[in-house]
Design an enzyme around this catalytic site. Sequence first.
Site, PDB file in Angstrom:
ATOM      1  N   SER A  53       1.009  -1.112   0.038  1.00 49.49           N
ATOM      2  CA  SER A  53       0.479   0.261   0.081  1.00 49.49           C
ATOM      3  C   SER A  53       0.877   1.424  -0.392  1.00 49.49           C
ATOM      4  O   SER A  53       1.809   0.708   0.560  1.00 49.49           O
ATOM      5  CB  SER A  53      -0.606   0.013   0.547  1.00 49.49           C
ATOM      6  OG  SER A  53      -1.493   1.195   1.680  1.00 49.49           O
ATOM      7  N   TYR A  99      -3.009  -1.621   9.942  1.00 51.09           N
ATOM      8  CA  TYR A  99      -2.670  -2.138   9.104  1.00 51.09           C
ATOM      9  C   TYR A  99      -1.363  -1.301   8.546  1.00 51.09           C
ATOM     10  O   TYR A  99      -0.943  -2.343   7.438  1.00 51.09           O
ATOM     11  CB  TYR A  99      -4.320  -1.528   8.035  1.00 51.09           C
ATOM     12  CG  TYR A  99      -3.917  -1.610   6.527  1.00 51.09           C
ATOM     13  CD1 TYR A  99      -4.971  -2.520   6.361  1.00 51.09           C
ATOM     14  CD2 TYR A  99      -3.525  -0.681   5.767  1.00 51.09           C
ATOM     15  CE1 TYR A  99      -4.829  -2.549   4.775  1.00 51.09           C
ATOM     16  CE2 TYR A  99      -3.407  -0.553   4.657  1.00 51.09           C
ATOM     17  CZ  TYR A  99      -4.281  -1.695   3.717  1.00 51.09           C
ATOM     18  OH  TYR A  99      -3.926  -0.980   2.607  1.00 51.09           O
TER      19      TYR A  99
HETATM   20  N1  LIG Z   1      -8.803  -0.623  -1.511  1.00 52.30           N
HETATM   21  C1  LIG Z   1      -8.045   0.455  -1.587  1.00 52.30           C
HETATM   22  O1  LIG Z   1      -7.634   1.500  -1.362  1.00 52.30           O
HETATM   23  C2  LIG Z   1      -5.865  -0.230  -0.833  1.00 52.30           C
HETATM   24  C3  LIG Z   1      -5.038   0.555  -0.916  1.00 52.30           C
HETATM   25  C4  LIG Z   1      -3.647  -0.072  -0.523  1.00 52.30           C
HETATM   26  C5  LIG Z   1      -3.638  -1.077  -1.110  1.00 52.30           C
HETATM   27  N2  LIG Z   1      -5.024  -1.761  -0.687  1.00 52.30           N
HETATM   28  C6  LIG Z   1      -4.682  -3.505  -0.233  1.00 52.30           C
HETATM   29  O2  LIG Z   1      -5.165  -3.682  -1.358  1.00 52.30           O
HETATM   30  C7  LIG Z   1      -6.040  -4.938  -1.479  1.00 52.30           C
HETATM   31  C8  LIG Z   1      -7.198  -5.715  -2.207  1.00 52.30           C
HETATM   32  O3  LIG Z   1      -8.345  -5.076  -0.959  1.00 52.30           O
HETATM   33  P1  LIG Z   1      -9.214  -4.221  -2.051  1.00 52.30           P
HETATM   34  O4  LIG Z   1     -10.302  -2.987  -1.927  1.00 52.30           O
HETATM   35  O5  LIG Z   1      -9.804  -5.228  -2.993  1.00 52.30           O
HETATM   36  O6  LIG Z   1     -10.123  -4.932  -0.725  1.00 52.30           O
HETATM   37  P2  LIG Z   1     -11.596  -5.877  -1.052  1.00 52.30           P
HETATM   38  O7  LIG Z   1     -12.110  -4.850  -2.015  1.00 52.30           O
HETATM   39  O8  LIG Z   1     -11.916  -5.730   0.815  1.00 52.30           O
HETATM   40  O9  LIG Z   1     -10.760  -7.472  -0.973  1.00 52.30           O
HETATM   41  C9  LIG Z   1     -10.181  -7.939  -0.100  1.00 52.30           C
HETATM   42  C10 LIG Z   1     -10.179  -9.459  -0.427  1.00 52.30           C
HETATM   43  O10 LIG Z   1      -9.052 -10.112   0.719  1.00 52.30           O
HETATM   44  C11 LIG Z   1     -10.516 -11.568   0.473  1.00 52.30           C
HETATM   45  N3  LIG Z   1      -9.782 -11.853   2.145  1.00 52.30           N
HETATM   46  C12 LIG Z   1     -10.038 -11.160   3.115  1.00 52.30           C
HETATM   47  N4  LIG Z   1      -9.461 -11.433   4.184  1.00 52.30           N
HETATM   48  C13 LIG Z   1      -9.333 -12.884   3.649  1.00 52.30           C
HETATM   49  C14 LIG Z   1      -8.475 -14.368   3.940  1.00 52.30           C
HETATM   50  N5  LIG Z   1      -8.213 -14.161   5.709  1.00 52.30           N
HETATM   51  N6  LIG Z   1      -8.191 -15.132   3.442  1.00 52.30           N
HETATM   52  C15 LIG Z   1      -8.545 -14.979   2.156  1.00 52.30           C
HETATM   53  N7  LIG Z   1      -8.678 -14.225   1.505  1.00 52.30           N
HETATM   54  C16 LIG Z   1      -9.568 -12.867   2.076  1.00 52.30           C
HETATM   55  C17 LIG Z   1     -11.926 -11.326   0.818  1.00 52.30           C
HETATM   56  O11 LIG Z   1     -12.868 -12.110   0.378  1.00 52.30           O
HETATM   57  P3  LIG Z   1     -14.000 -12.901   1.719  1.00 52.30           P
HETATM   58  O12 LIG Z   1     -14.381 -11.832   2.936  1.00 52.30           O
HETATM   59  O13 LIG Z   1     -14.807 -13.667   0.768  1.00 52.30           O
HETATM   60  O14 LIG Z   1     -12.457 -13.707   2.139  1.00 52.30           O
HETATM   61  C18 LIG Z   1     -11.559  -9.342  -0.496  1.00 52.30           C
HETATM   62  O15 LIG Z   1     -11.776 -10.701  -1.587  1.00 52.30           O
HETATM   63  C19 LIG Z   1      -5.583  -5.699   0.170  1.00 52.30           C
HETATM   64  O16 LIG Z   1      -4.428  -6.158   0.462  1.00 52.30           O
HETATM   65  C20 LIG Z   1      -5.686  -4.001   0.745  1.00 52.30           C
HETATM   66  O17 LIG Z   1      -4.755  -3.984   1.970  1.00 52.30           O
HETATM   67  C21 LIG Z   1      -6.382  -1.738  -0.832  1.00 52.30           C
END
Ligand SMILES: NC(=O)c1ccc[n+]([C@@H]2O[C@H](COP(=O)([O-])OP(=O)(O)OC[C@H]3O[C@@H](n4cnc5c(N)ncnc54)[C@H](OP(=O)(O)O)[C@@H]3O)[C@@H](O)[C@H]2O)c1
Length: 258
Positions: free
Chosen positions: A131, A144
């Site tokens: 991130s 986080y």
């Molecule tokens: N969105 C942002 O602003 C942002 C910025 C920087 C970095 N990121 C990073 O990008 C990545 C994806 O984030 P996103 O924004 O796409 O989030 P999201 O829409 O909430 O998706 C998260 C995904 O992770 C899965 N997940 C959560 N806990 C899990 C576990 N213990 N085992 C397996 N799967 C799990 C969820 O499915 P289930 O709940 O069904 O398991 C879901 O498919 C993350 O690592 C996040 O930290 C996001």
Amino acid sequence: MITGGSSGIGFELARQLVALGNTVAITGRDTTNLQAAQSRLPGLKIFRSDVTDPRAIPALCERVVADLPALNVLINCAGIMRKIDLQKASLKLEDVTREIETNLNGTIWMDLQFLPHLKRQGNAAIVNVSSGLAFVPMPISPVYSASKAAIHAFTLSLRVQLKNTSVKVFELAPPGTDTPLFWGDFTREDVGGLKPMSVEMLAKRAIAGVKKDVLEIRPGLANALKLGSRIAPKFMLSQIGKSVDLMHVRSRNSALSS
Ligand SMILES: NC(=O)c1ccc[n+]([C@@H]2O[C@H](COP(=O)([O-])OP(=O)(O)OC[C@H]3O[C@@H](n4cnc5c(N)ncnc54)[C@H](OP(=O)(O)O)[C@@H]3O)[C@@H](O)[C@H]2O)c1
């Protein structure tokens, strides 16, 4: 193979990679969400698995490799992000480190379990998703931010240790991106009115970065955060830290009203 591919960045990466002709598998904990993703993307392979369970990961690897023997890319996208008031008396020690277990331990365990298989491929890659907050922490999400800084450090080390193998190691450091995670625990004020990047643009930039061998992919504001962390670290932290005051005001108000 994309962990956390049923939502947000993981799902969009899956969508764009399928459109480019790849065979893509995703994981997640919720079967309904996985099936919904598959119905939107016919041909998508789905595997229910929790990255926080170290006993489930070897079994997952066995099933995936049996089904997809040519698998050559692992993208660690599964992640959670919460706002945590570190002064809250009701915090439970076993709950407060959930981001470390999912974001950090999950990434390390998946990397190591899939590594022997990836090394047997002629041309392979690991993409660890950190991130922009790996470079400057967001104090209202302290655990986080710590998990993402640790993913950054681990990925640097992994890259050095794998330099003589066929496995390239990438880090994708997204900026605030328009997904359920971004809005889940946060208000517009919490994120300083930031307009998140669209998930389509983020995934496009990520895939373009991998294609061009950019080992640390920092789209949009993530690049500014890295630069700012070098040039003006105190200023950057004080800006991102402003939402702590808001969190304290809200905690005081809710304590008064209860
Ligand atoms: N969105 C942002 O602003 C942002 C910025 C920087 C970095 N990121 C990073 O990008 C990545 C994806 O984030 P996103 O924004 O796409 O989030 P999201 O829409 O909430 O998706 C998260 C995904 O992770 C899965 N997940 C959560 N806990 C899990 C576990 N213990 N085992 C397996 N799967 C799990 C969820 O499915 P289930 O709940 O069904 O398991 C879901 O498919 C993350 O690592 C996040 O930290 C996001």
